[in-house]
Design a protein around this motif. Sequence first.
Motif, PDB file in Angstrom:
ATOM      1  N   ALA A 217       0.834  -1.205   0.000  1.00 22.94           N
ATOM      2  CA  ALA A 217       0.000   0.000   0.000  1.00 22.94           C
ATOM      3  C   ALA A 217       0.867   1.253   0.000  1.00 22.94           C
ATOM      4  O   ALA A 217       0.584   2.223  -0.719  1.00 22.94           O
ATOM      5  N   GLU A 218       1.929   1.224   0.785  1.00 21.69           N
ATOM      6  CA  GLU A 218       2.847   2.368   0.841  1.00 21.69           C
ATOM      7  C   GLU A 218       3.511   2.605  -0.514  1.00 21.69           C
ATOM      8  O   GLU A 218       3.645   3.751  -0.965  1.00 21.69           O
ATOM      9  N   GLN A 219       3.910   1.532  -1.176  1.00 24.55           N
ATOM     10  CA  GLN A 219       4.554   1.661  -2.487  1.00 24.55           C
ATOM     11  C   GLN A 219       3.587   2.210  -3.528  1.00 24.55           C
ATOM     12  O   GLN A 219       3.951   3.073  -4.345  1.00 24.55           O
ATOM     13  N   LEU A 220       2.350   1.731  -3.513  1.00 23.39           N
ATOM     14  CA  LEU A 220       1.358   2.216  -4.472  1.00 23.39           C
ATOM     15  C   LEU A 220       1.083   3.704  -4.269  1.00 23.39           C
ATOM     16  O   LEU A 220       0.970   4.469  -5.237  1.00 23.39           O
ATOM     17  N   LEU A 221       0.993   4.127  -3.023  1.00 24.40           N
ATOM     18  CA  LEU A 221       0.711   5.532  -2.741  1.00 24.40           C
ATOM     19  C   LEU A 221       1.916   6.421  -3.037  1.00 24.40           C
ATOM     20  O   LEU A 221       1.757   7.578  -3.449  1.00 24.40           O
ATOM     21  N   SER A 222       3.109   5.896  -2.839  1.00 20.04           N
ATOM     22  CA  SER A 222       4.304   6.699  -3.118  1.00 20.04           C
ATOM     23  C   SER A 222       4.420   7.018  -4.603  1.00 20.04           C
ATOM     24  O   SER A 222       4.965   8.059  -4.982  1.00 20.04           O
ATOM     25  N   VAL A 223       3.898   6.143  -5.446  1.00 24.76           N
ATOM     26  CA  VAL A 223       3.936   6.380  -6.895  1.00 24.76           C
ATOM     27  C   VAL A 223       3.148   7.632  -7.268  1.00 24.76           C
ATOM     28  O   VAL A 223       3.499   8.348  -8.210  1.00 24.76           O
ATOM     29  N   VAL A 224       2.083   7.916  -6.511  1.00 23.09           N
ATOM     30  CA  VAL A 224       1.246   9.085  -6.817  1.00 23.09           C
ATOM     31  C   VAL A 224       1.556  10.261  -5.889  1.00 23.09           C
ATOM     32  O   VAL A 224       0.779  11.208  -5.790  1.00 23.09           O
ATOM     33  N   GLY A 225       2.674  10.174  -5.184  1.00 23.77           N
ATOM     34  CA  GLY A 225       3.110  11.299  -4.368  1.00 23.77           C
ATOM     35  C   GLY A 225       2.558  11.345  -2.970  1.00 23.77           C
ATOM     36  O   GLY A 225       2.625  12.382  -2.300  1.00 23.77           O
ATOM     37  N   ILE A 226       2.004  10.237  -2.500  1.00 21.33           N
ATOM     38  CA  ILE A 226       1.499  10.171  -1.125  1.00 21.33           C
ATOM     39  C   ILE A 226       2.439   9.290  -0.331  1.00 21.33           C
ATOM     40  O   ILE A 226       2.541   8.092  -0.580  1.00 21.33           O
TER      41      ILE A 226
END
Length: 227
Positions: A217-226
Motif C-alpha cells: 500500500a505504501e509503495q502504491l501511494l508513493s507512486v502518486v506522491g502520497i
Amino acid sequence: RDVDKVDRQDDRAAARLFSAATLGFVLEKHGSRLILASCLFVMGDMVDGWQNRCIPHITRIRMALRARFFLMAWRAHVLAHPQYSLEVQFISRESFDIFTFVCDALVLLIVTYCNYFPRYPLLPWLHSTEPCEHVFGCMRQLKRDFDIADFLYFIPKLIIHLSGKFGVLSPEEKENATAAGYHHTYFDTSDIDLPVLATWPTDSDIESVSLAAAQEAEQLLSVVGIA
C-alpha cells in the motif's frame, strides 16, 4: 451502456470496471492517471478477495489488508495537509466506512472459520446478499409489489419456481434469469478448489502478509506522491 443511460443495478458493468482489461486500458491510454489505476487495482483486488473461487485464504487476507491500509494512508495524508479536504481529495465518508467494513469482515470471516469451523471450506461469496437478491428477483416476477405477508404466502410457489424452472437452465442462465441488471455468480463453481478453501493460515502467516500488505500500500501511494 456503462457511461450513457447507465443501469445502476448492472453488476456486470461494475465487474468490467475492476477487470484486468480496464486496468490495462487505463495504463495504456491514460498513463498519467496513476491514482485511478492504483484505485482500480486495490479495490478490484478487494472484490476478488470475496469472489475468487480458488485463491488461498491467506491471499484474500493480503488483498483485504492492502485495500484497508491503502485507504487509511490516503485518508491520513489528506488530514495531515490543511490545504486538502476529505470532501474533495478523498472518497465519501460512507464509501470509506463500507470499504473498510468489507475488508475487516473478510479477515474476521476467515479467522472465525479457522477457529470454529476448520473442517469446512469457506466460500466467502456465499456470505453476501446475492442469494437474497436472487430470491427477491424471483419474487418480483410472481408479484411485483409484495410485502412480508405476500412473501410468506408465496414461499411454496417460490420454491417451485426456483427449483423447477431453474433446473433446466445452465449455471449462467440461472444466475441472470430473474432480475434485469443483476448478474448473480454464486452458482458459478467452475474453478472452485475446495481443498484450498479448507486450508487455514496461521497467526504468523497473517502477521507476515499484514506487513507485506502495508508495504505494498505504501509503495502504491508513493507512486502518486502520497508518502
